[in-house]
Design a protein around this motif. Structure first.
Motif, PDB file in Angstrom:
ATOM      1  N   PHE A 197      55.360  14.843  19.499  1.00  0.00           N
ATOM      2  CA  PHE A 197      54.430  14.672  20.612  1.00  0.00           C
ATOM      3  C   PHE A 197      55.093  14.005  21.819  1.00  0.00           C
ATOM      4  N   LEU A 198      56.021  13.081  21.567  1.00  0.00           N
ATOM      5  CA  LEU A 198      56.694  12.421  22.680  1.00  0.00           C
ATOM      6  C   LEU A 198      57.618  13.381  23.413  1.00  0.00           C
ATOM      7  N   HIS A 203      57.995   9.940  33.506  1.00  0.00           N
ATOM      8  CA  HIS A 203      59.039  10.767  32.889  1.00  0.00           C
ATOM      9  C   HIS A 203      60.263   9.917  32.551  1.00  0.00           C
ATOM     10  N   ILE A 221      55.699  16.430  31.379  1.00  0.00           N
ATOM     11  CA  ILE A 221      55.631  15.605  32.595  1.00  0.00           C
ATOM     12  C   ILE A 221      56.837  15.870  33.492  1.00  0.00           C
ATOM     13  N   PHE A 246      55.471  15.646  25.442  1.00  0.00           N
ATOM     14  CA  PHE A 246      54.967  14.959  26.631  1.00  0.00           C
ATOM     15  C   PHE A 246      56.062  14.798  27.685  1.00  0.00           C
ATOM     16  N   THR A 285      54.422  10.328  38.415  1.00  0.00           N
ATOM     17  CA  THR A 285      54.857  11.285  37.392  1.00  0.00           C
ATOM     18  C   THR A 285      56.340  11.126  37.074  1.00  0.00           C
ATOM     19  N   SER A 322      59.365   7.276  29.649  1.00  0.00           N
ATOM     20  CA  SER A 322      59.189   7.923  28.351  1.00  0.00           C
ATOM     21  C   SER A 322      60.516   8.451  27.823  1.00  0.00           C
TER      22      SER A 322
END
Length: 224
Positions: free
Chosen positions: A130-131, A186, A138, A134, A182, A189
């Motif tokens: 999931f990471l 990015h 993004i 994501f 955003t 994360s």
């Protein structure tokens, strides 16, 4: 102080965990140093998603290296103008980003919809899936949408300067203040996945089978 934590302390902390974590993992868990393939359960979706993801991740990686570590005036000196670079970053980078996103979506969808694979998935497997999904989403959104909305933003004058500051142990958190949200998400994360890397199946990325190039062929003979 919060800005200093986000753009100075947190990145270095993630890098330290990345380096020390890999050393620790290799020393105590060499048998767990694997991708834990689930190909024997389901092959078709894995093949399509994996090929798309790995096909795109290489040019995306090198695109980030060029954009973050090579100053704009160096590229201008060899004839790569800002306009040419922008076209390459948006259209070429956007294309490979979308391919990578689709591949990661297929891999994640496969993991959560196949009951056998889901049952065998660890917490770290789910977090990584999931990471990565994501981060890819993004990143594509920032490239194709944010860049067209915030037209006066140039990450090579902000994020790239900050990254090169990290590399030379002189990061300036103030450079990141006006970066669109955003792009900030990015970046943060991405550092987070680096911190999680040693504790997950991502370690298999370093186990490239270079020995296959020079090894002898395996000979199969029919038993009579």
């Amino acid at each position: 102080m919060f800005e200093q934590f986000l753009w100075v302390i947190f990145p270095y902390l993630c890098i330290a965990i990345f380096i020390v974590g890999h050393i620790w993992r290799y020393r105590i868990d060499q048998f767990g140093w694997t991708a834990k393939s689930s190909e024997f359960i389901e092959k078709k979706q894995l093949m399509i998603g994996s090929i798309m993801f790995h096909f795109a991740v290489i040019p995306v990686f090198f695109g980030h290296i060029v954009g973050l570590f090579i100053p704009a005036h160096w590229l201008n000196a060899i004839g790569v103008t800002n306009h040419i670079y922008h076209l390459g970053a948006v259209y070429v980078g956007g294309f490979f980003g979308i391919v990578m996103l689709i591949g990661m979506f297929l891999l994640t969808f496969r993991r959560i919809t196949n009951k056998s694979i889901l049952r065998l998935s660890s917490v770290s497997d789910m977090i990584v899936n999931f990471l990565l999904l994501f981060i890819t989403f993004i990143g594509v959104y920032a490239t194709l949408v944010t860049n067209n909305i915030v037209t006066d933003f140039d990450y090579r004058q902000t994020i790239s300067v900050w990254v090169r500051g990290l590399a030379t142990f002189s990061p300036d958190a103030a450079v990141m203040q006006d970066v669109p949200l955003t792009f900030k998400i990015h970046v943060l994360s991405a550092f987070l996945i680096f911190a999680l890397w040693p504790a997950t199946r991502l370690v298999h990325a370093w186990s490239l089978p270079f020995n296959y190039v020079g090894r002898s062929y395996v000979v199969y003979r029919k038993h009579k």
